[in-house]
Design an enzyme around this catalytic site. Structure first.
Site, PDB file in Angstrom:
ATOM      1  N   GLU A 117       0.464   3.640   1.839  1.00 42.06           N
ATOM      2  CA  GLU A 117       0.400   4.155   3.138  1.00 42.06           C
ATOM      3  C   GLU A 117       1.544   3.782   3.640  1.00 42.06           C
ATOM      4  O   GLU A 117       2.198   4.462   4.771  1.00 42.06           O
ATOM      5  CB  GLU A 117      -0.691   3.150   4.121  1.00 42.06           C
ATOM      6  CG  GLU A 117      -0.943   3.756   5.597  1.00 42.06           C
ATOM      7  CD  GLU A 117      -1.500   4.934   5.787  1.00 42.06           C
ATOM      8  OE1 GLU A 117      -2.223   5.611   4.792  1.00 42.06           O
ATOM      9  OE2 GLU A 117      -1.435   5.540   6.832  1.00 42.06           O
TER      10      GLU A 117
ATOM     11  N   TYR B 199      -1.052   0.358  10.665  1.00 39.11           N
ATOM     12  CA  TYR B 199      -1.320  -0.449   9.661  1.00 39.11           C
ATOM     13  C   TYR B 199      -0.159  -0.359   8.564  1.00 39.11           C
ATOM     14  O   TYR B 199       0.168  -1.458   8.018  1.00 39.11           O
ATOM     15  CB  TYR B 199      -2.885   0.273   9.011  1.00 39.11           C
ATOM     16  CG  TYR B 199      -2.974  -0.251   7.600  1.00 39.11           C
ATOM     17  CD1 TYR B 199      -3.430  -1.530   7.357  1.00 39.11           C
ATOM     18  CD2 TYR B 199      -2.709   0.650   6.368  1.00 39.11           C
ATOM     19  CE1 TYR B 199      -3.871  -1.620   5.888  1.00 39.11           C
ATOM     20  CE2 TYR B 199      -2.991   0.394   5.173  1.00 39.11           C
ATOM     21  CZ  TYR B 199      -3.422  -0.727   5.018  1.00 39.11           C
ATOM     22  OH  TYR B 199      -3.812  -1.333   3.841  1.00 39.11           O
TER      23      TYR B 199
ATOM     24  N   THR C 242       0.924  -1.268  -0.096  1.00 37.40           N
ATOM     25  CA  THR C 242       0.086   0.061  -0.280  1.00 37.40           C
ATOM     26  C   THR C 242       0.920   1.247  -0.085  1.00 37.40           C
ATOM     27  O   THR C 242       1.938   1.346   0.538  1.00 37.40           O
ATOM     28  CB  THR C 242      -0.860  -0.178   1.275  1.00 37.40           C
ATOM     29  OG1 THR C 242      -1.585   1.302   1.586  1.00 37.40           O
ATOM     30  CG2 THR C 242      -0.041  -0.234   2.631  1.00 37.40           C
TER      31      THR C 242
ATOM     32  N   LYS D   5       2.157  -3.515   7.068  1.00 41.24           N
ATOM     33  CA  LYS D   5       2.196  -3.539   5.610  1.00 41.24           C
ATOM     34  C   LYS D   5       3.488  -3.691   5.506  1.00 41.24           C
ATOM     35  O   LYS D   5       4.075  -4.521   4.449  1.00 41.24           O
ATOM     36  CB  LYS D   5       1.271  -2.578   5.036  1.00 41.24           C
ATOM     37  CG  LYS D   5      -0.197  -2.658   4.850  1.00 41.24           C
ATOM     38  CD  LYS D   5      -0.502  -3.966   3.854  1.00 41.24           C
ATOM     39  CE  LYS D   5      -1.893  -4.138   3.983  1.00 41.24           C
ATOM     40  NZ  LYS D   5      -2.263  -5.131   3.125  1.00 41.24           N
TER      41      LYS D   5
HETATM   42  P1  NAP Z   1     -11.201  -4.853   2.716  1.00 46.12           P
HETATM   43  O1  NAP Z   1     -12.540  -4.469   1.791  1.00 46.12           O
HETATM   44  O2  NAP Z   1     -11.275  -4.229   3.887  1.00 46.12           O
HETATM   45  O3  NAP Z   1     -11.190  -6.352   2.775  1.00 46.12           O
HETATM   46  C1  NAP Z   1     -10.320  -7.011   3.638  1.00 46.12           C
HETATM   47  C2  NAP Z   1     -10.953  -8.487   3.485  1.00 46.12           C
HETATM   48  O4  NAP Z   1      -9.803  -9.166   4.579  1.00 46.12           O
HETATM   49  C3  NAP Z   1     -12.209  -8.889   3.693  1.00 46.12           C
HETATM   50  O5  NAP Z   1     -12.350  -9.875   3.012  1.00 46.12           O
HETATM   51  C4  NAP Z   1     -11.919  -9.433   5.249  1.00 46.12           C
HETATM   52  O6  NAP Z   1     -12.917 -10.412   5.784  1.00 46.12           O
HETATM   53  C5  NAP Z   1     -10.548 -10.119   5.375  1.00 46.12           C
HETATM   54  N1  NAP Z   1      -9.877 -10.629   6.685  1.00 46.12           N
HETATM   55  C6  NAP Z   1      -9.956  -9.514   7.619  1.00 46.12           C
HETATM   56  N2  NAP Z   1      -9.074 -10.168   8.534  1.00 46.12           N
HETATM   57  C7  NAP Z   1      -8.885 -11.521   8.198  1.00 46.12           C
HETATM   58  C8  NAP Z   1      -8.354 -12.695   8.545  1.00 46.12           C
HETATM   59  N3  NAP Z   1      -7.934 -12.505   9.996  1.00 46.12           N
HETATM   60  N4  NAP Z   1      -8.501 -13.857   8.180  1.00 46.12           N
HETATM   61  C9  NAP Z   1      -9.287 -13.872   7.027  1.00 46.12           C
HETATM   62  N5  NAP Z   1      -9.492 -12.819   6.172  1.00 46.12           N
HETATM   63  C10 NAP Z   1      -9.494 -11.643   6.795  1.00 46.12           C
HETATM   64  O7  NAP Z   1     -10.272  -4.261   2.019  1.00 46.12           O
HETATM   65  P2  NAP Z   1      -9.775  -3.927   0.363  1.00 46.12           P
HETATM   66  O8  NAP Z   1     -10.170  -2.412   0.088  1.00 46.12           O
HETATM   67  O9  NAP Z   1     -10.426  -4.598  -0.503  1.00 46.12           O
HETATM   68  O10 NAP Z   1      -8.360  -4.094   0.405  1.00 46.12           O
HETATM   69  C11 NAP Z   1      -7.748  -5.220  -0.144  1.00 46.12           C
HETATM   70  C12 NAP Z   1      -6.115  -5.304   0.350  1.00 46.12           C
HETATM   71  O11 NAP Z   1      -5.449  -4.391  -0.414  1.00 46.12           O
HETATM   72  C13 NAP Z   1      -5.879  -5.104   1.845  1.00 46.12           C
HETATM   73  O12 NAP Z   1      -4.999  -5.957   2.171  1.00 46.12           O
HETATM   74  C14 NAP Z   1      -5.713  -3.826   1.897  1.00 46.12           C
HETATM   75  O13 NAP Z   1      -5.289  -3.545   3.146  1.00 46.12           O
HETATM   76  C15 NAP Z   1      -4.892  -3.473   0.753  1.00 46.12           C
HETATM   77  N6  NAP Z   1      -4.860  -2.216   0.083  1.00 46.12           N
HETATM   78  C16 NAP Z   1      -6.068  -1.464  -0.084  1.00 46.12           C
HETATM   79  C17 NAP Z   1      -6.151  -0.090  -0.717  1.00 46.12           C
HETATM   80  C18 NAP Z   1      -7.306   0.349  -1.018  1.00 46.12           C
HETATM   81  O14 NAP Z   1      -7.329   1.684  -1.255  1.00 46.12           O
HETATM   82  N7  NAP Z   1      -8.656  -0.185  -1.066  1.00 46.12           N
HETATM   83  C19 NAP Z   1      -5.058   0.393  -1.146  1.00 46.12           C
HETATM   84  C20 NAP Z   1      -3.763  -0.274  -0.901  1.00 46.12           C
HETATM   85  C21 NAP Z   1      -3.743  -1.700  -0.398  1.00 46.12           C
HETATM   86  P3  NAP Z   1     -14.162 -10.110   6.546  1.00 46.12           P
HETATM   87  O15 NAP Z   1     -15.362  -9.803   5.137  1.00 46.12           O
HETATM   88  O16 NAP Z   1     -14.661 -11.487   7.251  1.00 46.12           O
HETATM   89  O17 NAP Z   1     -14.199  -8.779   7.240  1.00 46.12           O
HETATM   90  O1  G4F Z   2     -10.446   6.802   3.450  1.00 43.99           O
HETATM   91  P1  G4F Z   2      -9.407   6.729   4.440  1.00 43.99           P
HETATM   92  O2  G4F Z   2      -9.808   6.153   5.694  1.00 43.99           O
HETATM   93  O3  G4F Z   2      -8.182   5.845   3.830  1.00 43.99           O
HETATM   94  P2  G4F Z   2      -6.690   5.966   4.091  1.00 43.99           P
HETATM   95  O4  G4F Z   2      -6.430   6.009   5.675  1.00 43.99           O
HETATM   96  O5  G4F Z   2      -5.912   6.754   3.121  1.00 43.99           O
HETATM   97  O6  G4F Z   2      -6.415   4.512   3.915  1.00 43.99           O
HETATM   98  C1  G4F Z   2      -7.032   3.672   2.692  1.00 43.99           C
HETATM   99  O7  G4F Z   2      -5.850   3.910   1.475  1.00 43.99           O
HETATM  100  C2  G4F Z   2      -4.556   3.026   1.792  1.00 43.99           C
HETATM  101  C3  G4F Z   2      -3.812   3.143   0.598  1.00 43.99           C
HETATM  102  O8  G4F Z   2      -3.217   4.489   0.934  1.00 43.99           O
HETATM  103  C4  G4F Z   2      -5.124   1.547   1.926  1.00 43.99           C
HETATM  104  F1  G4F Z   2      -3.958   0.919   2.214  1.00 43.99           F
HETATM  105  C5  G4F Z   2      -6.011   1.243   3.344  1.00 43.99           C
HETATM  106  O9  G4F Z   2      -6.182   0.074   3.623  1.00 43.99           O
HETATM  107  C6  G4F Z   2      -7.261   2.142   3.076  1.00 43.99           C
HETATM  108  O10 G4F Z   2      -8.076   1.644   2.084  1.00 43.99           O
HETATM  109  O11 G4F Z   2      -8.984   8.170   4.495  1.00 43.99           O
HETATM  110  C7  G4F Z   2      -8.475   8.954   3.659  1.00 43.99           C
HETATM  111  C8  G4F Z   2      -8.395  10.273   4.327  1.00 43.99           C
HETATM  112  C9  G4F Z   2      -7.279  10.290   5.429  1.00 43.99           C
HETATM  113  O12 G4F Z   2      -6.518  11.392   5.603  1.00 43.99           O
HETATM  114  C10 G4F Z   2      -8.306  10.614   6.741  1.00 43.99           C
HETATM  115  O13 G4F Z   2      -7.733  11.141   7.848  1.00 43.99           O
HETATM  116  O14 G4F Z   2      -9.323  10.846   4.781  1.00 43.99           O
HETATM  117  C11 G4F Z   2      -9.167  11.661   6.065  1.00 43.99           C
HETATM  118  N1  G4F Z   2     -10.597  11.879   6.679  1.00 43.99           N
HETATM  119  C12 G4F Z   2     -11.208  12.957   7.075  1.00 43.99           C
HETATM  120  N2  G4F Z   2     -12.306  12.644   7.516  1.00 43.99           N
HETATM  121  C13 G4F Z   2     -11.356  10.709   6.980  1.00 43.99           C
HETATM  122  C14 G4F Z   2     -12.438  11.396   7.581  1.00 43.99           C
HETATM  123  N3  G4F Z   2     -11.342   9.303   6.862  1.00 43.99           N
HETATM  124  C15 G4F Z   2     -12.438   8.573   7.443  1.00 43.99           C
HETATM  125  N4  G4F Z   2     -12.222   7.303   7.191  1.00 43.99           N
HETATM  126  N5  G4F Z   2     -13.400   9.219   8.085  1.00 43.99           N
HETATM  127  C16 G4F Z   2     -13.502  10.419   8.008  1.00 43.99           C
HETATM  128  O15 G4F Z   2     -14.415  10.980   8.679  1.00 43.99           O
END
Ligand code: NAP
Ligand code: G4F
Length: 349
Positions: free
Chosen positions: A127, A155, A125, A159
């Site tokens: 992050e 987190y 990520t 990662k």
């Molecule tokens: P998400 O919607 O939060 O999905 C996370 C998944 O992990 C869910 O299916 C959850 O299952 C499963 N999980 C959590 N803990 C587990 C455990 N202990 N054993 C087995 N399964 C478990 O995340 P996403 O947005 O699809 O992201 C997918 C991956 O990419 C994650 O690793 C995230 O950190 C990474 N990532 C995301 C972004 C982004 O912007 N979306 C960016 C960079 C990296 P449940 O349904 O049971 O909760």
């Molecule tokens: O949507 P966020 O919670 O995503 P964040 O922290 O960027 O993380 C996501 O992206 C990562 C990749 O860079 C992934 F690895 C991670 O798993 C996840 O998918 O917050 C985005 C931004 C932050 O700066 C936060 O402080 O939005 C700001 N924010 C402002 N108000 C808020 C809020 N975030 C959340 N969740 N809720 C608020 O009310």
């Protein structure tokens, strides 16, 4: 027929990836953790749910991962499971470390002992770059595969472990193990706790008179947002290659949370006027003067990542990857989807 094992198959990315791999003719196995009430998350109501072979297990349990690799006998393993909500990682740093970080070693070790020729994808990520902007100089054009890491959350730290253990298995055992360093990606399937979905859902509710106002934390934070469907395609392309390499996947644009709010309300015909600053900032409907956005400091984080911007040149060149869904299409699609969901829900009452 190729076989793939996806951890995190019920999540946003896992569900889109399962659909993509099924459409490419794969036999798909999905790891699901046991819950008191059985549900398949984002796969519920999809055709993919009927086609995925589910294996029950938790990634923090090594024996479960050995079983999962034995049962699926995969050509490709995608580790997408994580405690993926950054804010929550400050509240449960140890669980986040175990699930998001150390568990990657369980999966790699299961592959190494059961099927070392399987290809492994780790969901790294942006992050992990966190606060490293100061190291990038004045003409910053986005983080690349060569940028420094400086995680700013438990987190991000977890990662980073998973990222490096993946690289370590590649270097130590000559395994096909690689990481995609993905910048923020969202969709109609995004969890409601993330800022984008929180905003689009609230904008739709306010539009329908179901909510008075939206409360947010830091609206100055900048993110590089793309659509999950585009980003899961990049994961698959990474495992199509002959040799494992890490890739940054990003849109190359960065926008503030405030801009995301403006665009979401604009998609519903509402223009916002901003007043005040910091915790006193408010957003009002330009026509009615009603306050529809407020700041609530409870959403501030102990440490913030101020700016994320990625440079996906390497992926564009070597994977032929390109995003197809623009920032404005992403926002408008999410708002429209939330509006329709809420209207449907209201129809049921
Ligand atoms: P998400 O919607 O939060 O999905 C996370 C998944 O992990 C869910 O299916 C959850 O299952 C499963 N999980 C959590 N803990 C587990 C455990 N202990 N054993 C087995 N399964 C478990 O995340 P996403 O947005 O699809 O992201 C997918 C991956 O990419 C994650 O690793 C995230 O950190 C990474 N990532 C995301 C972004 C982004 O912007 N979306 C960016 C960079 C990296 P449940 O349904 O049971 O909760
Ligand atoms: O949507 P966020 O919670 O995503 P964040 O922290 O960027 O993380 C996501 O992206 C990562 C990749 O860079 C992934 F690895 C991670 O798993 C996840 O998918 O917050 C985005 C931004 C932050 O700066 C936060 O402080 O939005 C700001 N924010 C402002 N108000 C808020 C809020 N975030 C959340 N969740 N809720 C608020 O009310």
């Amino acid at each position: 027929m190729k076989k793939a094992l996806i951890t995190g198959v019920t999540g946003q990315d896992g569900s889109y990836l399962a659909e993509l791999l099924l459409s490419e003719g794969y036999e798909v196995y999905g790891l699901v953790r046991r819950k008191s009430r059985l549900d398949f998350g984002n796969l519920e109501g999809t055709e993919a749910k009927e086609k995925v072979n589910f294996i029950f297990g938790d990634i923090t349990d090594m024996s479960a991962m050995v079983n999962a690799v034995k049962e699926s006998d995969p050509d490709e393993v995608y580790n997408l499971a994580a405690q993926s909500f950054v804010a929550q990682s400050f509240r449960e740093p140890v669980a986040s470390a175990n699930i998001t970080g150390v568990a990657a070693a369980n999966i790699l070790e299961a592959i190494r002992t059961v099927k070392p020729e399987a290809k492994y994808y780790q969901a790294s990520t942006s992050e992990m770059f966190g606060g490293c902007i100061e190291d990038q100089g004045d003409n910053f054009t986005g983080y690349t595969e060569k940028s420094f890491f400086h995680p700013r959350s438990p987190y991000g730290v977890a990662k980073l472990y998973a990222h490096w253990i993946t690289r370590n298995y590649r270097e130590s055992y000559d395994m096909f193990a690689c990481s995609g360093i993905l910048f923020n990606h969202e969709s109609e399937r995004r969890g409601h706790e993330f800022v984008t979905r929180k905003i689009t859902d609230a904008a739709a509710r306010i539009h329908l008179g179901l909510l008075d106002h939206l409360e947010l934390g830091n609206m100055d934070a900048k993110r590089d947002w793309g659509h999950s469907k585009d980003y899961v395609r990049a994961m698959w392309l990474m495992l199509r290659r002959e040799a494992p390499e890490d890739f940054v996947i990003a849109s190359g644009e960065t926008h503030t949370v405030r801009e995301f709010v403006e665009l979401s309300f604009k998609a519903l015909g509402t223009e916002i006027e901003w007043h005040g600053s910091g915790a006193d900032e408010t957003g009002t409907d330009k026509v009615t003067g009603k306050t529809i956005v407020k700041i609530n400091p409870k959403f501030y984080r102990p440490a913030e990542v101020d700016l994320l911007l990625g440079n996906a040149e390497k992926a564009e060149k070597l994977l032929g990857w390109k995003r197809e869904i623009s920032f404005s299409q992403l926002v408008e699609g999410m708002v429209k989807n939330d509006l329709e969901l809420l209207k449907k829900e209201a129809g049921k009452i």
